[in-house]
Enzyme design. Sequence first.
Site, PDB file in Angstrom:
ATOM      1  N   THR B  50      -0.421   8.192  -9.089  1.00 35.81           N
ATOM      2  CA  THR B  50      -0.961   7.272  -7.767  1.00 35.81           C
ATOM      3  C   THR B  50      -0.047   6.219  -7.861  1.00 35.81           C
ATOM      4  O   THR B  50       0.657   5.877  -8.730  1.00 35.81           O
ATOM      5  CB  THR B  50      -2.219   7.061  -7.596  1.00 35.81           C
ATOM      6  OG1 THR B  50      -2.545   6.289  -8.546  1.00 35.81           O
ATOM      7  CG2 THR B  50      -3.148   8.325  -7.690  1.00 35.81           C
ATOM      8  N   CYS B  51      -0.422   5.073  -6.944  1.00 37.59           N
ATOM      9  CA  CYS B  51       0.603   4.101  -6.984  1.00 37.59           C
ATOM     10  C   CYS B  51       0.079   3.210  -8.174  1.00 37.59           C
ATOM     11  O   CYS B  51       0.911   2.431  -8.783  1.00 37.59           O
ATOM     12  CB  CYS B  51       0.066   3.237  -5.720  1.00 37.59           C
ATOM     13  SG  CYS B  51      -0.131   3.856  -4.256  1.00 37.59           S
ATOM     14  N   ASN B  52      -1.186   3.394  -8.447  1.00 38.52           N
ATOM     15  CA  ASN B  52      -1.609   2.555  -9.712  1.00 38.52           C
ATOM     16  C   ASN B  52      -1.729   3.118 -10.988  1.00 38.52           C
ATOM     17  O   ASN B  52      -2.084   2.573 -11.850  1.00 38.52           O
ATOM     18  CB  ASN B  52      -2.934   2.069  -9.427  1.00 38.52           C
ATOM     19  CG  ASN B  52      -2.754   0.912  -8.176  1.00 38.52           C
ATOM     20  OD1 ASN B  52      -2.015   0.116  -8.033  1.00 38.52           O
ATOM     21  ND2 ASN B  52      -3.912   1.072  -7.195  1.00 38.52           N
ATOM     22  N   ARG B  53      -1.403   4.308 -10.952  1.00 33.74           N
ATOM     23  CA  ARG B  53      -1.574   5.190 -12.435  1.00 33.74           C
ATOM     24  C   ARG B  53      -0.806   6.339 -12.502  1.00 33.74           C
ATOM     25  O   ARG B  53      -0.632   7.232 -11.372  1.00 33.74           O
ATOM     26  CB  ARG B  53      -3.127   5.363 -12.726  1.00 33.74           C
ATOM     27  CG  ARG B  53      -3.755   6.427 -11.728  1.00 33.74           C
ATOM     28  CD  ARG B  53      -5.154   6.560 -12.213  1.00 33.74           C
ATOM     29  NE  ARG B  53      -5.942   5.200 -11.767  1.00 33.74           N
ATOM     30  CZ  ARG B  53      -6.654   4.408 -12.561  1.00 33.74           C
ATOM     31  NH1 ARG B  53      -6.484   4.770 -13.946  1.00 33.74           N
ATOM     32  NH2 ARG B  53      -7.175   3.585 -12.248  1.00 33.74           N
ATOM     33  N   GLU B 110     -12.218   1.953  -3.460  1.00 36.19           N
ATOM     34  CA  GLU B 110     -11.193   2.319  -2.197  1.00 36.19           C
ATOM     35  C   GLU B 110     -11.464   4.146  -2.152  1.00 36.19           C
ATOM     36  O   GLU B 110     -11.827   4.667  -3.368  1.00 36.19           O
ATOM     37  CB  GLU B 110      -9.818   1.999  -2.449  1.00 36.19           C
ATOM     38  CG  GLU B 110      -9.198   2.447  -3.844  1.00 36.19           C
ATOM     39  CD  GLU B 110      -8.450   3.548  -3.854  1.00 36.19           C
ATOM     40  OE1 GLU B 110      -8.186   4.396  -2.765  1.00 36.19           O
ATOM     41  OE2 GLU B 110      -7.866   3.926  -4.888  1.00 36.19           O
ATOM     42  N   GLY B 187       4.414  -6.032  16.510  1.00 36.14           N
ATOM     43  CA  GLY B 187       4.762  -6.508  15.122  1.00 36.14           C
ATOM     44  C   GLY B 187       4.349  -5.623  14.101  1.00 36.14           C
ATOM     45  O   GLY B 187       3.487  -4.483  14.383  1.00 36.14           O
ATOM     46  N   MET B 189       1.502  -6.404  12.025  1.00 37.17           N
ATOM     47  CA  MET B 189       0.321  -6.392  12.267  1.00 37.17           C
ATOM     48  C   MET B 189      -0.332  -5.548  13.343  1.00 37.17           C
ATOM     49  O   MET B 189      -1.370  -4.741  13.099  1.00 37.17           O
ATOM     50  CB  MET B 189      -0.445  -7.694  12.312  1.00 37.17           C
ATOM     51  CG  MET B 189       0.035  -8.719  11.284  1.00 37.17           C
ATOM     52  SD  MET B 189      -0.954  -8.277   9.985  1.00 37.17           S
ATOM     53  CE  MET B 189      -2.344  -9.460  10.034  1.00 37.17           C
TER      54      MET B 189
END
Lengths: 259, 415
Positions: B50-53, B110, B187, B189
């Site tokens: 994943t993005c973090n691991r 999350e 934009g 956001m």
Amino acid sequence: MMTHWCILPSVLGFFLASVLDGLGRWEAKLRVWGRRLFIVGWISQTAYLFFWYREVGAPFVVTQGDSIFLISWVIATLYLILGRRERWQTLGTLFSAAVLVVMLLGIFYRGANYAAIYLWPHAWVVPVHLAAAMTAVAVFAVAMITGVLLVISDRQLKNHKPMRFRLPSLANLESVLSALVSAGWVLLTVVLATGVVMMASHGSIDLGGHWWLAVTAWLIYAVVLHSRLWQGARGRKGMLLSLVGFLAILLTFLEAHSK
Amino acid sequence: MSELAIIGVSHHTTGLDLRERMSFSDTEATTLLAQLRDAALVEEAMLLSTCNRTELYVALESTNRLNDLKNHLSQSKGLDVLPFYEKDGVDAIRHLFRVTASLDAMMVGESQILGQVKTAYARSKEMGLLQHVLHRSCQRAFSVAKQVRTETDIGRLPISASSVAVTLAEQIFGDVTDCRVLLVGTGDMSALAAEHFRSAGAKQLVVVSNAGDHAEEFAQKFDAEMMSREQLEEALVGADIVITATRSATPLLDQLFVQRIQKKRHNRPLLCVDIAVPRNVEADVNALDGVYLYNIDDLKGIADANMTARESERQKAEDIVDGGVQKFVDELNGLQLVPAIASLHQKCEQIRRDEVEKVISKIQDPQLREALESCTQAIVAKILHQPVVELKATHAEDASRPALDFFRRLFGLEV
């Protein structure tokens, strides 16, 4: 005799339901058990009414205590319907406790008998009048609770408070409130109509204090309904009117019982 | 018996640069797992990226092979270093459970991670790389993660501005599916908000902008209806949720304007989310009945409070995970005894049968024969009951080998 056996499981059911629903904030499984016990309480309460009806016959609402007991049953039934939605289940403690308090009041405060039952012992109109009146009081009581929740939710959103305690959504509260006020208003109309029939059949029109209070409540709720349905009046103004209407209903109930 | 082991990198141990390099796409993950299988390095394996691991979960008889796996993993990404942490046994089980329950995540609670672990699990299953150790561990991890989700508020409270806006909308309308969401501005956001509302199920999106091609592109991307800035009033009358994110120097909506709109809308509730700086909606609009105005600071305030609340729920979730790990480890330890106990029962049954057969031919009465069978079976069962109970109790206290080895020697078991 059977009637008394139904009281204990009912009281225990609602009491434990209110405790478990309260603890359910921290432990979800407890809330499931709270709801099950609420159903047990409601079934016992219904059985009590059934055996009581078989014992005394129609109209089984003979004393003030009976009418208060019937009000608690209608409140429990309404919550049973509303509680099918997950977010209403978070209000289990509030409703279980309310049902329990009103029910115990009905059990311990028997009060005087209704004069109307002795004036027209065989008239069909008396049970209809009494049943409609008690149901209307209960429906308006739940409408009142819903309205208060609506104001709390509205304040919470207006003040940008974090949403820790999940109330039903505003839209859901609005629609439930509208349905309850509509149903209560129809019931109140039936109460007034049957009241007129009763007085007419007695041969004299006695417009007592509770009659005027009932008409006042009917008019206030008519205004509330009209402004909600056709003018879109929501929020605090609508709630204030509903509050005044419920006060009139309460006074009518007390005035009718003081006779 | 094989045990669960893990090697990996995560946001706790390495920076973004290295994590990026160690990241595996679906195809790369499949290739790596196939290589490990073909090289007979593993029989059970699962790769979570994943993005973090990036973590490789394997089942091994001993941890000696972990260094080979680390080398293989590094080489597959062209790295000379071995930046991996390793865990085995109970630590590995606890780590898997914590990862799946989103307690080891950068944003605790999350919800994506559970889906990512499930995807990794499905891939390994498809490749035949799941046997009882990984399969059991993952299934139990999913069940503990579900318990954490249902019994704590850890994943319920939104912690980003856009997801707070969606939760607010749900608090007002119940379900955003039938809500008409008006986006004023095109934009980044606005795009983020549009994505969140779309994924929450909002079907009707309307974009109000005069940005020409860019606005049309934006509307097309989110399958939204397009309206010009001049049609703002008309768009507002039909909307339930308004998100304003333009660079306008003056407010687009003031109290009088919104009051007029509310009359036309029969005072239906209106959620205004103003994520623009400077603000697009005047603050006193919030005073109107049925209008709920939130600016970027309000959303951030709620998100921060929710983050604090999540942290307070964390201990509760950790307790659930610890309980789940303990129960699972006890079950695994119990499984170690199964072959020995089964073997003992089999051996005793064989002895019983041999002895019964010696005498049974001399008995003519079928009832007596049956009685003899039942009687000897009962004797064996009663004799074996106490040693087995004692073995289980001793093993539960200390799962190391001595008790089991003594039991085997005592009864002459080969398993």
